[in-house]
Design a protein around this motif. Structure first.
Motif, PDB file in Angstrom:
ATOM      1  N   ILE A  92      31.867  86.639  12.523  1.00 48.60           N
ATOM      2  CA  ILE A  92      32.704  87.851  12.037  1.00 48.60           C
ATOM      3  C   ILE A  92      34.036  87.306  11.551  1.00 48.60           C
ATOM      4  N   LEU A  93      34.188  87.685  10.351  1.00 51.54           N
ATOM      5  CA  LEU A  93      35.647  87.336   9.493  1.00 51.54           C
ATOM      6  C   LEU A  93      36.292  88.344   9.172  1.00 51.54           C
ATOM      7  N   VAL A  94      37.255  88.954   9.600  1.00 45.69           N
ATOM      8  CA  VAL A  94      38.061  90.214   8.996  1.00 45.69           C
ATOM      9  C   VAL A  94      38.874  89.519   7.797  1.00 45.69           C
ATOM     10  N   THR A  95      38.502  89.925   6.635  1.00 44.21           N
ATOM     11  CA  THR A  95      39.345  89.525   5.594  1.00 44.21           C
ATOM     12  C   THR A  95      40.487  90.496   5.092  1.00 44.21           C
ATOM     13  N   ASN A  96      40.771  91.788   5.492  1.00 44.69           N
ATOM     14  CA  ASN A  96      41.872  92.152   5.808  1.00 44.69           C
ATOM     15  C   ASN A  96      42.040  93.342   6.694  1.00 44.69           C
ATOM     16  N   PRO A  97      43.282  93.294   7.549  1.00 45.87           N
ATOM     17  CA  PRO A  97      44.371  92.113   7.085  1.00 45.87           C
ATOM     18  C   PRO A  97      44.079  90.807   7.612  1.00 45.87           C
ATOM     19  N   LYS A  98      44.392  89.936   6.848  1.00 45.71           N
ATOM     20  CA  LYS A  98      44.164  88.539   7.225  1.00 45.71           C
ATOM     21  C   LYS A  98      45.057  88.098   8.323  1.00 45.71           C
ATOM     22  N   ALA A 123      36.539  82.853   3.061  1.00 41.00           N
ATOM     23  CA  ALA A 123      36.466  83.854   2.133  1.00 41.00           C
ATOM     24  C   ALA A 123      37.561  84.241   1.337  1.00 41.00           C
ATOM     25  N   PHE A 124      37.416  84.528  -0.098  1.00 41.28           N
ATOM     26  CA  PHE A 124      38.443  85.229  -0.854  1.00 41.28           C
ATOM     27  C   PHE A 124      38.262  86.507  -0.866  1.00 41.28           C
ATOM     28  N   ASP A 125      39.205  87.450  -0.772  1.00 43.29           N
ATOM     29  CA  ASP A 125      39.047  88.876  -0.762  1.00 43.29           C
ATOM     30  C   ASP A 125      40.403  89.385  -1.459  1.00 43.29           C
ATOM     31  N   HIS A 126      40.149  89.824  -2.734  1.00 44.62           N
ATOM     32  CA  HIS A 126      41.098  90.369  -3.560  1.00 44.62           C
ATOM     33  C   HIS A 126      42.491  89.502  -3.537  1.00 44.62           C
ATOM     34  N   GLY A 127      42.158  88.356  -3.661  1.00 40.85           N
ATOM     35  CA  GLY A 127      43.165  87.312  -3.719  1.00 40.85           C
ATOM     36  C   GLY A 127      43.842  86.572  -2.377  1.00 40.85           C
ATOM     37  N   TYR A 128      43.157  86.867  -1.203  1.00 41.34           N
ATOM     38  CA  TYR A 128      43.775  86.741  -0.032  1.00 41.34           C
ATOM     39  C   TYR A 128      42.464  85.877   0.682  1.00 41.34           C
ATOM     40  N   PHE A 129      42.986  84.571   1.141  1.00 44.98           N
ATOM     41  CA  PHE A 129      41.937  83.381   1.705  1.00 44.98           C
ATOM     42  C   PHE A 129      41.912  83.638   3.251  1.00 44.98           C
ATOM     43  N   SER A 130      40.836  83.702   3.978  1.00 42.99           N
ATOM     44  CA  SER A 130      40.782  83.867   5.270  1.00 42.99           C
ATOM     45  C   SER A 130      39.589  83.039   5.722  1.00 42.99           C
ATOM     46  N   PHE A 175      48.312  82.317   8.668  1.00 43.00           N
ATOM     47  CA  PHE A 175      47.832  81.738   7.486  1.00 43.00           C
ATOM     48  C   PHE A 175      48.087  82.007   6.123  1.00 43.00           C
ATOM     49  N   ASN A 176      49.029  83.084   6.256  1.00 35.63           N
ATOM     50  CA  ASN A 176      49.588  83.427   4.893  1.00 35.63           C
ATOM     51  C   ASN A 176      50.066  82.468   4.161  1.00 35.63           C
ATOM     52  N   ILE A 177      49.805  82.552   2.873  1.00 31.97           N
ATOM     53  CA  ILE A 177      50.367  81.578   1.920  1.00 31.97           C
ATOM     54  C   ILE A 177      51.530  82.271   1.179  1.00 31.97           C
ATOM     55  N   PRO A 178      52.790  82.284   1.492  1.00 36.47           N
ATOM     56  CA  PRO A 178      53.949  82.992   0.946  1.00 36.47           C
ATOM     57  C   PRO A 178      53.802  83.236  -0.573  1.00 36.47           C
ATOM     58  N   GLU A 179      53.766  81.942  -1.244  1.00 41.92           N
ATOM     59  CA  GLU A 179      53.896  81.829  -2.744  1.00 41.92           C
ATOM     60  C   GLU A 179      52.761  82.631  -3.555  1.00 41.92           C
ATOM     61  N   LYS A 180      51.787  82.696  -2.831  1.00 46.97           N
ATOM     62  CA  LYS A 180      50.536  83.170  -3.599  1.00 46.97           C
ATOM     63  C   LYS A 180      49.777  84.500  -2.947  1.00 46.97           C
ATOM     64  N   GLU A 181      50.222  84.792  -1.873  1.00 47.57           N
ATOM     65  CA  GLU A 181      49.788  86.087  -1.197  1.00 47.57           C
ATOM     66  C   GLU A 181      50.686  86.976  -0.702  1.00 47.57           C
ATOM     67  N   SER A 182      50.964  87.993  -1.478  1.00 47.17           N
ATOM     68  CA  SER A 182      52.183  88.836  -1.623  1.00 47.17           C
ATOM     69  C   SER A 182      51.692  89.839  -0.297  1.00 47.17           C
ATOM     70  N   PRO A 183      52.748  90.177   0.568  1.00 51.01           N
ATOM     71  CA  PRO A 183      52.451  91.066   1.633  1.00 51.01           C
ATOM     72  C   PRO A 183      52.222  92.570   1.403  1.00 51.01           C
ATOM     73  N   GLY A 184      52.688  92.979   0.189  1.00 49.58           N
ATOM     74  CA  GLY A 184      52.737  94.205  -0.331  1.00 49.58           C
ATOM     75  C   GLY A 184      51.446  94.841  -0.407  1.00 49.58           C
ATOM     76  N   PRO A 185      50.414  94.517  -1.124  1.00 49.55           N
ATOM     77  CA  PRO A 185      49.178  95.136  -0.973  1.00 49.55           C
ATOM     78  C   PRO A 185      48.226  95.203   0.287  1.00 49.55           C
ATOM     79  N   VAL A 186      48.667  94.124   1.290  1.00 49.80           N
ATOM     80  CA  VAL A 186      48.316  94.172   2.714  1.00 49.80           C
ATOM     81  C   VAL A 186      48.974  95.416   3.347  1.00 49.80           C
TER      82      VAL A 186
END
Length: 481
Positions: free
Chosen positions: A330-336, A311-318, A340-351
């Motif tokens: 069951i898939l928890v999309t936030n917090p992912k 899934a993609f949830d607000h720009g975060y892939f899980s 498997f965080n993608i540093p250059e594409k998934e900013s930790p700030g919104p999470v």
């Protein structure tokens, strides 16, 4: 799963040999035209702004899909593969309602009756065709299939009589090789790029364990990626049968196809199959490539009956890999999951700043309640927004002030020292000296300005610094010389 030492040793030997051959072939050189296109793609990627969406309780900006791989429909082995695939297309797809289903190769087995040779059997392909059409799955979701090495056994040329993928697959009649599918869901644009690295012509078993992209096919993939960017795609999933370590890519240098995928900011993951969990030795083959995207190999359907929910949830892939007929999914999309965080594409700030736990739950039974528990706290009831989407407001971030202090610990320490020094200067020399020689006061003001800029500096202001940091790495243009 039990396996003999000899079988394990043989599998390891084949995999290591394949990786060695693929890397050796990639080191031969880089095509100058491909090199220039890679540089241009990278520069355009730097110019793209990265959006940060607020994670709340809304169902928008959310899309999920399924992947299945290495089905191996066979005339001679395991007659339950077909009825289980029918069940997947009927029951699982109906319950999960994915936007897309990726079938990443080895749709049929294509072995001879003694299991030593290879041959394309039209009956196996008819079974696959009948499953797709009898279950009406093609009208309930987008089914994207790609050929694997077994689907290419003994195929002398594309669209030849033996090329049964063209006539019996969902996408074969529309796309000769690699292709792209574009969809829009939840206010976002998604692209799925299928990579066909099968050899042409297709040799007999076992001589096509390694795939290869010709220069023309690589140029075609470039064109698909550029077309996706021109369409304003927010997120792209690349998928194929072969893992990137098993794909020969003449002209792309030592990084191979990873050089191509990693040049596009919207490329989040490459999904594949092929290795079948190495006989049960490695059930989870996941990695974050240095080029900045996830590579995730899925276990086989043939013996293990595995499929993947992503899934993609607000720009975060899980994602989560699931055993067929194990419910609920069951898939928890936030917090992912942080692994498997993608540093250059998934900013930790919104999470870090979000106050909502977001969950996708699928079950054939009616879901009456959903509860979550954080650390040692008590179980809390989740709120249901749709049939499969639940959320829970995260206890108002009781430890948010601790996180905030930790994130700003450096500036707090510097400010504390500066204020103490200013107080000592004032106490020692008096107010008049403090006003006439305001260096201590100025340093406090400068620290506040620097803290404000570092906290809210736009990403585009960091590009020149990133160029300096990466100057020690060899440029792709030099590799072609």
């Amino acid at each position: 799963m039990r396996f003999t030492t000899a079988a394990f040793a043989l599998i390891v030997f084949i995999v290591v040999s394949s990786i060695f051959v693929a890397n050796l072939a990639s080191l031969i050189g880089m095509d100058k035209q491909l090199s220039s296109r890679l540089e241009a793609a990278l520069n355009e990627g730097h110019n793209q702004e990265h959006r940060q969406l607020r994670l709340d309780d809304g169902p928008g900006h959310l899309m999920w899909f399924l992947q299945i791989s290495d089905i191996h429909i066979s005339k001679y082995l395991d007659p339950t593969r077909v009825p289980h695939l029918v069940e997947f297309c009927n029951r699982t797809v109906d319950i999960i309602r994915p936007s897309v289903v990726l079938a990443s190769g080895d749709l049929t087995d294509a072995k001879t009756s003694n299991f030593l040779g290879s041959q394309q059997h039209e009956q196996e392909w008819r079974w696959y065709f009948e499953v797709l059409h009898d279950t009406n799955v093609l009208n309930r979701t987008i089914w994207l299939d790609i050929r694997g090495n077994h689907d290419n056994f003994n195929v002398p040329a594309l669209q030849a009589r033996q090329d049964l993928f063209t006539n019996y697959s969902a996408q074969g009649r529309y796309h000769t090789r690699s292709y792209m599918q574009h969809i829009e869901r939840g206010g976002e644009r998604y692209a799925f790029i299928a990579v066909d690295a099968c050899l042409d012509p297709g040799p007999k078993r076992p001589f096509n364990f390694v795939g290869m992209l010709s220069i023309n096919e690589t140029q075609h993939l470039f064109n698909l990626a550029e077309q996706s960017r021109a369409m304003g795609t927010n997120y792209t999933i690349w998928f194929g049968h072969y893992p990137t370590s098993c794909i020969l890519t003449p002209g792309l240098g030592s990084g191979g196809i990873r050089n191509l995928i990693g040049r596009y900011r919207d490329a989040y993951a490459y999904l594949s199959g092929h290795f079948h969990t190495l006989g049960g030795a490695v059930p989870r083959m996941y990695t974050l490539q240095k080029e900045g995207f996830l590579e995730l190999e899925l276990g086989d359907w043939m013996r293990n009956r595995r499929y993947r929910l992503a899934a993609f949830d607000h720009g975060y892939f899980s994602f989560v890999d699931v055993q067929h007929n194990q419910w609920p999914v069951i898939l928890v999309t936030n917090p992912k999951e942080a692994h498997f965080n993608i540093p250059e594409k998934e900013s930790p700030g919104p999470v870090l700043e979000s106050t909502h736990i977001r969950i996708l739950i699928f079950s054939p039974a009616r879901i009456t309640e959903c509860q979550v528990k954080l650390d040692t706290s008590s179980w809390k009831e989740c709120i249901r927004i749709s049939r499969e989407f639940f959320y829970r407001r995260d206890l108002e971030k009781n430890h948010g002030w601790i996180v905030m202090l930790w994130k700003n610990a450096t500036f707090i320490l510097i400010m504390t020292v500066e204020v103490l020094l200013a107080a000592i200067f004032w106490h020692s020399y008096g107010l008049l000296a403090f006003i006439i020689a305001p260096l201590r006061a100025w340093s406090i003001v400068m620290n506040i300005i620097l803290w404000q800029q570092s906290r809210y500096i736009p990403e585009k202001c960091l590009r020149s610094a990133a160029t300096v940091w990466s100057s020690s790495e060899p440029k792709l243009s030099t590799l072609s010389q």
